[in-house]
Design an enzyme around this catalytic site. Structure first.
Site, short mmCIF file in Angstrom:
data_model
loop_
_atom_site.label_atom_id
_atom_site.label_comp_id
_atom_site.label_asym_id
_atom_site.label_seq_id
_atom_site.Cartn_x
_atom_site.Cartn_y
_atom_site.Cartn_z
N ARG A 50 -2.51 25.40 23.52
CA ARG A 50 -1.52 24.97 22.97
C ARG A 50 -0.17 25.33 24.92
O ARG A 50 0.43 24.63 25.14
CB ARG A 50 -0.38 24.73 22.49
N TYR A 102 4.54 -0.43 34.96
CA TYR A 102 3.87 -0.37 33.91
C TYR A 102 4.61 -0.29 33.22
O TYR A 102 5.81 -0.39 32.79
CB TYR A 102 2.84 1.06 33.48
N ASP A 174 4.94 7.07 40.44
CA ASP A 174 3.62 7.31 40.48
C ASP A 174 3.46 7.02 41.26
O ASP A 174 2.90 6.07 41.88
CB ASP A 174 4.52 6.06 38.91
N LYS A 199 -6.92 6.94 34.60
CA LYS A 199 -7.59 5.37 35.51
C LYS A 199 -8.42 6.16 37.38
O LYS A 199 -9.55 6.46 36.75
CB LYS A 199 -6.17 4.26 36.97
C1 LIG Z 1 0.95 2.85 36.64
C2 LIG Z 1 1.07 2.99 35.44
N1 LIG Z 1 1.50 4.38 35.08
C3 LIG Z 1 0.74 4.89 34.00
C4 LIG Z 1 0.48 4.49 32.99
C5 LIG Z 1 0.69 4.88 31.67
O1 LIG Z 1 -0.83 5.35 32.04
P1 LIG Z 1 -1.83 5.79 30.38
O2 LIG Z 1 -2.53 4.76 29.59
O3 LIG Z 1 -2.69 6.48 30.38
O4 LIG Z 1 -0.57 6.17 29.04
C6 LIG Z 1 -0.53 3.21 33.47
C7 LIG Z 1 -0.75 2.83 32.12
O5 LIG Z 1 -2.14 0.99 32.71
C8 LIG Z 1 -0.25 2.37 34.85
O6 LIG Z 1 -0.45 1.56 35.37
#
Ligand SMILES: Cc1ncc(COP(=O)(O)O)c(C=O)c1O
Length: 374
Positions: A50, A102, A174, A199
């Protein structure tokens, strides 16, 4: 010798010193033998998974280097990455957030962190005047996606970093949709980069993971590191290994996603049954100039608005044969999704389909869209 990113990505790990294996072993042991001296441990000493693990350490080092940051943390998902940042803030802090993002992150803020005392204002980050008007003396953090999911809007990262810093706030970007191959938020002035490794980084629809990268080791970075290690939302050795493997081919995969997506966008933009295509590197995108300036290439994500409304969009999804009706993006398979049906509390247009262009041959994808649109 100065190595280019593609070369560094392949060689970053080096051979395993114990065995000579060029593919690093997955270290599943949760605990590590250490010498009992009665003294404090060195921060890099392996003690318990951890706290740190060889696969996580390797992935974090590569991510920090790729984004030009001082420290990186690999956590269980992109959502967990944002959750950790919000947990590290303090009650009474103000967040200025993009109004398109998101949706899960908006749910975190509204449902869980508002009652905890984090206040959030939402603003269209493509409108710098609106950003200037909405930032406050108590704004601690400005958060944005560029491009956004699902409306594919861009934000001028350098300009917003300037506004945030003039007002004593930090900027979090992000970088999931753009990828570090195409866009370097820290070089543009961002203080924190967050990514869903699920992704493009892992890239094969088989890993859930997230990363937080800090431009410098400041107080917030220290709090986040403590939260990750004490809270325990760390990425497993197996998923760290898979994400690190994905990073080796990231540059080439993103180039292919980008080339394929541009061909598909050009086809769809001319199609009489499509109202609009939103892809930053297609000249019809309202922020095309910013896309060329801020991102070296596009990724595989676009949104399309289908003429005829909600049902016409849903029918199109169901007529496609190669595109899979599924959520997520950034992997080998092309995916298509009617976002309004799955987003909570959404204002996404009912005729919008989010399209993730995969690594199939673009001519096959275009032929599939052509038959489905007939
Ligand atoms: C732009 C973006 N940031 C963060 C996330 C969240 O990621 P996770 O699905 O790995 O929790 C997503 C999920 O689709 C996303 O599209």
């Amino acid at each position: 010798m100065t190595l280019r990113p593609e070369t560094r990505a392949v060689h970053s790990a080096g051979a395993d010193p114990a065995s000579g294996a060029i593919v690093p072993p997955i270290v599943l042991s949760t605990t590590f033998e250490y010498e009992t001296t009665g003294e404090d441990h060195h921060p890099d000493q392996l003690i318990y998974t951890r706290w740190q693990n060889p696969n996580r350490a390797a992935l974090e080092a590569t991510l920090a280097q790729l984004e030009g940051g001082a420290a990186a943390h690999a956590v269980t998902s992109g959502s967990a990455a944002m959750l950790t940042i919000f947990q590290a803030l303090r009650p009474g802090d103000h967040i200025l957030s993009s109004d398109d993002m998101y949706f899960g992150i908006r749910v975190q803020l509204n449902e869980f962190f508002a009652p905890w005392g984090l206040e959030t204002t939402y603003v269209d980050m493509s409108d710098l005047k609106a950003v200037r008007a909405a930032i406050r003396p108590d704004t601690k953090l400005v958060i944005l996606e560029s491009p956004t999911n699902p409306l594919i809007r861009l934000a001028d990262i350098a300009a917003i970093a300037g506004i945030a810093h003039e007002n004593g706030a930090s900027l979090l970007v992000d970088n999931t949709v753009a990828t570090p191959v195409a866009q370097s938020p820290i070089a543009l002035g961002a203080d924190i980069v967050v990514m869903s490794l699920t992704k493009y980084i892992a890239g094969h629809h088989d890993v859930l993971g997230g990363a937080i990268i800090f431009a410098r080791e400041d107080e917030l970075a220290e709090r986040v590191m403590r939260l990750v290690r004490i809270g325990g939302g760390v990425l497993s050795p197996m998923n760290c290994w898979l994400a690190a493997r994905g990073l080796q081919s990231l540059a080439y995969r993103v180039r292919a996603h980008s080339e394929n997506a541009l061909q598909v966008a050009c086809f769809l933009a001319e199609h009489p049954k499509i109202e609009r295509v939103d892809y930053p590197h297609h000249p019809s995108h309202p922020q095309y100039d910013l896309a060329l300036r801020q991102m070296s290439i596009g990724s595989g994500l676009m949104s399309i608005l289908v003429k005829g409304g909600r049902q016409a969009a849903i029918d199109l999804v169901n007529r496609l044969k190669l595109f899979t009706s599924a959520t997520s993006f950034g992997g080998t398979h092309s995916l298509i999704e009617h976002r309004e049906s799955i987003e909570e509390g959404t204002s996404t247009p009912a005729n919008l389909l989010r399209v993730s262009i995969g690594l199939e041959h673009p001519a096959d994808l275009i032929a599939d869209l052509q038959q489905a649109l007939e």
